[in-house]
Design a protein around this motif. Structure first.
Motif, PDB file in Angstrom:
ATOM      1  N   LYS A  27       0.833  -1.424  -0.144  1.00 46.52           N
ATOM      2  CA  LYS A  27       0.255  -0.182   0.103  1.00 46.52           C
ATOM      3  C   LYS A  27       0.694   1.225  -0.022  1.00 46.52           C
ATOM      4  O   LYS A  27       1.539   1.456   1.129  1.00 46.52           O
ATOM      5  CB  LYS A  27      -1.110   0.184   1.109  1.00 46.52           C
ATOM      6  CG  LYS A  27      -2.122   1.242   0.869  1.00 46.52           C
ATOM      7  CD  LYS A  27      -3.044   0.780   2.248  1.00 46.52           C
ATOM      8  CE  LYS A  27      -4.222   1.786   1.807  1.00 46.52           C
ATOM      9  NZ  LYS A  27      -5.171   1.195   1.321  1.00 46.52           N
ATOM     10  N   SER A  28       0.790   2.268  -1.167  1.00 53.04           N
ATOM     11  CA  SER A  28       1.485   3.347  -1.240  1.00 53.04           C
ATOM     12  C   SER A  28       0.612   4.527  -1.374  1.00 53.04           C
ATOM     13  O   SER A  28       0.705   5.175  -0.462  1.00 53.04           O
ATOM     14  CB  SER A  28       2.614   2.774  -2.574  1.00 53.04           C
ATOM     15  OG  SER A  28       3.236   4.091  -2.918  1.00 53.04           O
ATOM     16  N   ALA A  29       0.233   4.695  -2.252  1.00 56.32           N
ATOM     17  CA  ALA A  29      -0.224   6.243  -2.628  1.00 56.32           C
ATOM     18  C   ALA A  29      -1.220   5.806  -3.623  1.00 56.32           C
ATOM     19  O   ALA A  29      -1.492   4.894  -4.020  1.00 56.32           O
ATOM     20  CB  ALA A  29       1.029   7.085  -3.218  1.00 56.32           C
ATOM     21  N   LYS A  30      -1.637   6.983  -4.237  1.00 58.80           N
ATOM     22  CA  LYS A  30      -3.067   7.613  -5.435  1.00 58.80           C
ATOM     23  C   LYS A  30      -2.556   6.659  -6.119  1.00 58.80           C
ATOM     24  O   LYS A  30      -1.496   7.099  -7.113  1.00 58.80           O
ATOM     25  CB  LYS A  30      -2.692   9.073  -5.203  1.00 58.80           C
ATOM     26  CG  LYS A  30      -3.906   9.439  -4.479  1.00 58.80           C
ATOM     27  CD  LYS A  30      -4.582  10.947  -3.966  1.00 58.80           C
ATOM     28  CE  LYS A  30      -5.166  10.955  -2.953  1.00 58.80           C
ATOM     29  NZ  LYS A  30      -5.595  12.820  -3.654  1.00 58.80           N
ATOM     30  N   TYR A  78       1.263  -7.627   5.034  1.00 60.71           N
ATOM     31  CA  TYR A  78       1.171  -5.880   4.447  1.00 60.71           C
ATOM     32  C   TYR A  78       2.368  -5.150   4.810  1.00 60.71           C
ATOM     33  O   TYR A  78       3.070  -5.376   5.394  1.00 60.71           O
ATOM     34  CB  TYR A  78       0.053  -5.640   5.703  1.00 60.71           C
ATOM     35  CG  TYR A  78      -0.579  -3.600   5.702  1.00 60.71           C
ATOM     36  CD1 TYR A  78      -1.133  -3.773   4.868  1.00 60.71           C
ATOM     37  CD2 TYR A  78      -0.100  -3.507   7.182  1.00 60.71           C
ATOM     38  CE1 TYR A  78      -1.172  -2.434   4.795  1.00 60.71           C
ATOM     39  CE2 TYR A  78      -0.353  -1.066   6.143  1.00 60.71           C
ATOM     40  CZ  TYR A  78      -0.893  -0.653   5.437  1.00 60.71           C
ATOM     41  OH  TYR A  78      -1.220   0.544   5.306  1.00 60.71           O
ATOM     42  N   VAL A  79       2.733  -4.503   3.940  1.00 65.27           N
ATOM     43  CA  VAL A  79       3.261  -3.164   3.631  1.00 65.27           C
ATOM     44  C   VAL A  79       3.163  -2.093   2.946  1.00 65.27           C
ATOM     45  O   VAL A  79       2.456  -2.129   1.978  1.00 65.27           O
ATOM     46  CB  VAL A  79       4.759  -4.376   2.659  1.00 65.27           C
ATOM     47  CG1 VAL A  79       6.052  -3.355   2.159  1.00 65.27           C
ATOM     48  CG2 VAL A  79       5.401  -5.676   2.859  1.00 65.27           C
ATOM     49  N   PHE A  80       3.574  -1.955   3.493  1.00 65.89           N
ATOM     50  CA  PHE A  80       2.953   0.057   3.294  1.00 65.89           C
ATOM     51  C   PHE A  80       4.242   0.819   3.993  1.00 65.89           C
ATOM     52  O   PHE A  80       5.087   1.073   4.255  1.00 65.89           O
ATOM     53  CB  PHE A  80       2.123   0.548   4.677  1.00 65.89           C
ATOM     54  CG  PHE A  80       2.354   0.727   5.876  1.00 65.89           C
ATOM     55  CD1 PHE A  80       2.784   2.072   6.187  1.00 65.89           C
ATOM     56  CD2 PHE A  80       2.529   0.053   6.675  1.00 65.89           C
ATOM     57  CE1 PHE A  80       3.327   1.798   7.642  1.00 65.89           C
ATOM     58  CE2 PHE A  80       3.422  -0.629   7.975  1.00 65.89           C
ATOM     59  CZ  PHE A  80       3.692   0.881   8.565  1.00 65.89           C
ATOM     60  N   THR A  81       4.279   2.109   2.651  1.00 60.56           N
ATOM     61  CA  THR A  81       5.100   2.906   2.382  1.00 60.56           C
ATOM     62  C   THR A  81       4.540   4.848   3.363  1.00 60.56           C
ATOM     63  O   THR A  81       3.554   4.640   3.736  1.00 60.56           O
ATOM     64  CB  THR A  81       5.488   3.966   1.225  1.00 60.56           C
ATOM     65  OG1 THR A  81       4.667   4.252   0.830  1.00 60.56           O
ATOM     66  CG2 THR A  81       6.053   2.652   0.032  1.00 60.56           C
TER      67      THR A  81
END
Length: 315
Positions: A27-30, A78-81
């Protein structure tokens, strides 16, 4: 005796190696943003680098705060920035996380740095501006509502230019055409370097990206970053500017082997990713110092094997 062939078949299946496919959500950005595109590239790199054993699904996000908040309820995949500073705020329950704390924030662990959000003050060659003092009386495009717009406005105030610059009422997406036709003298943009709109402006009209002094960088409170000479057409010297580091995180719920493989594959595939997008050239071992707080134990195993620099606070 008729059962013998079936029994042999079952034994063969049992003896065959299992294909352990691991699925991860990133999960990163738009969608449409450069950071979403980076996520797509990382997903492709993981598939290629692990021969399909790790499959990454890129998920659109409304921003870094949402990414951190979801760490409370997401699982091991879950991996996110997010900028490291936001993780620190979440873990201490400050600012936008006040009254929204959760023990699971303490389980957030870093995996690897990705390209930093980098400040660019871009002035046309025709303007003759090569430093911040020269911006006085010029027309500048800041954009609207973005991190870059807010940061650019803040810097103008910090450097004594508030009220001394004309702010253009133009969307950032129109920055390069506006620069070409003389509607503006310069624009402010953030993003990983080399930034596509700065590349276009440098190639089509000629620009100067302003460097900051160490004193100015200290005044901003941001992280110092050097864009090497040659990153943009006509830039013969290094550009010293500020950045907002961005890091890929997971939680302790992820097993060590998966964290190890994600981290190993990321660094081993980075050069190939840079062949299709130059912003990966801005990622090197030097960005490890931007990781505040603990690194996942599985990722630490890779960093120790590869001889990466680590601090006591990261372990």
């Amino acid at each position: 005796m008729k059962l013998l062939p079936a029994a042999i078949a079952l034994l063969a299946i049992a003896a065959a190696p299992a294909f352990a496919e691991t699925r991860v959500t990133y999960k990163s950005a738009k969608s449409g943003s450069s950071y979403y595109q980076m996520g797509v590239q990382i997903a492709e790199a993981m598939k290629a680098g692990t021969e399909g054993e790790i499959i990454v699904t890129v998920e659109e996000s409304q921003g870094s705060v949402q990414n951190v908040m979801e760490a409370r309820a997401r699982g091991a995949d879950y991996v996110f920035t997010t900028p490291p500073a936001l993780v620190g705020l979440a873990q201490t329950g400050k600012a936008m996380f006040e009254g929204r704390g959760d023990p699971r924030f303490d389980e957030i662990r870093a995996l690897f740095p990705i390209p930093s959000l980098t400040m660019h003050f871009v002035m046309s060659e025709d303007s003759g501006v090569t430093d911040f003092a020269g911006i006085e009386g010029k027309t500048i495009l800041l954009g609207k509502g973005s991190f870059g717009a807010r940061e650019g406005e803040r810097y103008l105030g910090l450097f004594g230019l508030e009220g001394k610059v004309d702010i253009a009422d133009v969307e950032l997406s129109n920055a390069v055409p506006a620069l070409k036709n003389g509607q503006i003298d310069g624009f402010v943009t953030t993003g990983s370097w080399p930034a596509p709109n700065v590349i276009e402006a440098a190639a089509s009209t000629g620009v100067h990206v302003i460097s900051m002094s160490d004193a100015q960088i200290a005044e901003t409170g941001r992280t110092r970053l050097v864009i090497p000479a040659g990153a943009y057409a006509g830039q013969d010297e290094d550009i010293v500017t500020t950045s907002l580091p961005v890091v890929a995180y997971t939680t302790t719920a992820m097993d060590d082997d998966t964290a190890y493989e994600l981290t190993r594959t990321y660094w081993e595939q980075k050069a190939k990713m840079a062949d299709s997008a130059r912003w990966w050239d801005g990622v090197d071992q030097g960005l490890m110092e931007n990781i505040r707080g603990k690194i996942h134990s599985g990722a630490l195993r890779y960093y120790r094997e590869a001889g990466f620099p680590l601090t006591d606070g990261q372990m």
